[in-house]
Design a protein around this motif. Sequence first.
Motif, PDB file in Angstrom:
ATOM      1  N   UNK A 138       4.459  -0.342  -9.964  1.00  0.00           N
ATOM      2  CA  UNK A 138       4.686  -0.684  -8.560  1.00  0.00           C
ATOM      3  C   UNK A 138       5.141   0.523  -7.746  1.00  0.00           C
ATOM      4  N   UNK A 139       5.896   1.407  -8.364  1.00  0.00           N
ATOM      5  CA  UNK A 139       6.400   2.561  -7.626  1.00  0.00           C
ATOM      6  C   UNK A 139       5.387   3.695  -7.541  1.00  0.00           C
ATOM      7  N   UNK A 140       4.530   3.847  -8.560  1.00  0.00           N
ATOM      8  CA  UNK A 140       3.752   5.072  -8.627  1.00  0.00           C
ATOM      9  C   UNK A 140       2.237   4.886  -8.754  1.00  0.00           C
ATOM     10  N   UNK A 141       1.760   3.673  -9.020  1.00  0.00           N
ATOM     11  CA  UNK A 141       0.306   3.488  -9.096  1.00  0.00           C
ATOM     12  C   UNK A 141      -0.319   3.443  -7.707  1.00  0.00           C
ATOM     13  N   UNK A 142       0.255   2.648  -6.816  1.00  0.00           N
ATOM     14  CA  UNK A 142      -0.329   2.464  -5.489  1.00  0.00           C
ATOM     15  C   UNK A 142      -0.508   3.788  -4.761  1.00  0.00           C
ATOM     16  N   UNK A 143       0.444   4.679  -4.892  1.00  0.00           N
ATOM     17  CA  UNK A 143       0.400   5.944  -4.150  1.00  0.00           C
ATOM     18  C   UNK A 143      -0.655   6.906  -4.681  1.00  0.00           C
ATOM     19  N   UNK A 144      -1.197   6.647  -5.886  1.00  0.00           N
ATOM     20  CA  UNK A 144      -2.200   7.545  -6.468  1.00  0.00           C
ATOM     21  C   UNK A 144      -3.572   6.888  -6.567  1.00  0.00           C
ATOM     22  N   UNK A 145      -3.692   5.646  -6.159  1.00  0.00           N
ATOM     23  CA  UNK A 145      -4.954   4.912  -6.227  1.00  0.00           C
ATOM     24  C   UNK A 145      -5.783   5.281  -5.000  1.00  0.00           C
ATOM     25  N   UNK A 146      -6.787   6.124  -5.193  1.00  0.00           N
ATOM     26  CA  UNK A 146      -7.482   6.764  -4.073  1.00  0.00           C
ATOM     27  C   UNK A 146      -8.079   5.766  -3.089  1.00  0.00           C
ATOM     28  N   UNK A 147      -8.736   4.725  -3.596  1.00  0.00           N
ATOM     29  CA  UNK A 147      -9.341   3.737  -2.702  1.00  0.00           C
ATOM     30  C   UNK A 147      -8.275   3.054  -1.857  1.00  0.00           C
ATOM     31  N   UNK A 148      -7.155   2.719  -2.501  1.00  0.00           N
ATOM     32  CA  UNK A 148      -6.070   2.066  -1.787  1.00  0.00           C
ATOM     33  C   UNK A 148      -5.426   2.961  -0.753  1.00  0.00           C
ATOM     34  N   UNK A 149      -5.211   4.224  -1.123  1.00  0.00           N
ATOM     35  CA  UNK A 149      -4.618   5.175  -0.179  1.00  0.00           C
ATOM     36  C   UNK A 149      -5.489   5.284   1.063  1.00  0.00           C
ATOM     37  N   UNK A 150      -6.794   5.332   0.866  1.00  0.00           N
ATOM     38  CA  UNK A 150      -7.720   5.466   1.997  1.00  0.00           C
ATOM     39  C   UNK A 150      -7.632   4.269   2.933  1.00  0.00           C
ATOM     40  N   UNK A 151      -7.444   3.079   2.359  1.00  0.00           N
ATOM     41  CA  UNK A 151      -7.361   1.862   3.175  1.00  0.00           C
ATOM     42  C   UNK A 151      -5.939   1.536   3.621  1.00  0.00           C
ATOM     43  N   UNK A 152      -4.998   2.440   3.296  1.00  0.00           N
ATOM     44  CA  UNK A 152      -3.588   2.169   3.569  1.00  0.00           C
ATOM     45  C   UNK A 152      -3.140   0.887   2.876  1.00  0.00           C
ATOM     46  N   UNK A 153      -3.550   0.758   1.646  1.00  0.00           N
ATOM     47  CA  UNK A 153      -3.260  -0.393   0.781  1.00  0.00           C
ATOM     48  C   UNK A 153      -1.844  -0.208   0.234  1.00  0.00           C
ATOM     49  N   UNK A 154      -0.920  -1.035   0.654  1.00  0.00           N
ATOM     50  CA  UNK A 154       0.487  -0.870   0.310  1.00  0.00           C
ATOM     51  C   UNK A 154       0.869  -1.699  -0.916  1.00  0.00           C
ATOM     52  N   UNK A 155       2.103  -1.519  -1.368  1.00  0.00           N
ATOM     53  CA  UNK A 155       2.601  -2.357  -2.456  1.00  0.00           C
ATOM     54  C   UNK A 155       2.539  -3.828  -2.076  1.00  0.00           C
ATOM     55  N   UNK A 156       2.796  -4.102  -0.824  1.00  0.00           N
ATOM     56  CA  UNK A 156       2.778  -5.497  -0.367  1.00  0.00           C
ATOM     57  C   UNK A 156       1.382  -6.099  -0.474  1.00  0.00           C
ATOM     58  N   UNK A 157       0.365  -5.270  -0.312  1.00  0.00           N
ATOM     59  CA  UNK A 157      -1.014  -5.734  -0.491  1.00  0.00           C
ATOM     60  C   UNK A 157      -1.355  -5.915  -1.960  1.00  0.00           C
ATOM     61  N   UNK A 158      -0.913  -4.987  -2.771  1.00  0.00           N
ATOM     62  CA  UNK A 158      -1.385  -4.928  -4.148  1.00  0.00           C
ATOM     63  C   UNK A 158      -0.604  -5.783  -5.135  1.00  0.00           C
TER      64      UNK A 158
END
Length: 219
Positions: A25-45
């Motif tokens: 939760x702390x470190x996967x979202x920030x390195x997931x390229x597709x999510x970063x591009x879409x501004x996919x946050x922890x709250x989304x994921x």
Amino acid sequence: MASITNLTYKLLSVKHLCAVRNLIEEHFTSTFSLGVYLNWTKEDSIPAYYPRIESFLKQGNSLGAFSDKDAKLRGVVINVEHDNNERIKYDETLHISEKTDTINRLMVAIGVNQLSEILGTKKFWEMRMGTVHPSYRRKGLMPELIKRSTVLAKQRGIEKLVRFQTYNKALKEPSKMDGFEVIRHIELENYLDPVTGQKVFSGMKPPNDVQVLIAKTLT
């Protein structure tokens, strides 16, 4: 400086659930390229993916690296065996957010729902949510976890390992893929979302401009 020599590797179980979830939760979202591009946050994921970690750990296939100094989890790879019921549960978690749906539609386009047919076997592990703590990145920890997963998979009669990456070097530098081969790929510049009809990932920059499905044969 942290290194992979001061770590202990363990087979994970549900008793490690809190540590695994915290790291992811702390470190996967920030390195997931597709999510970063879409501004996919922890709250989304978190609602779509992380509640399923417990069922993955129950399979007894996942590996973690723990610091010898403080016994904290510093790296993890979640190895998920083929299970049609698990896929149904996964599909039921979707439609929580449009960002999650957008990412999933890309995964469907490259073959996430047909892996057994694509690979020609049901004896495979899908390697998911691989995560390394920032202080241990670029030190060989993830390759070490993949190496140990390969050994474990062979011991358990698994025929193939499969991963999804947003990484064009899988195409450009196959010699560095440690036995993984590209099975399918999508140039994100040209990908059209089947629902919106838009090129939703066309702005992604190299090396994160190609979505690949890679597999490693173990037999």
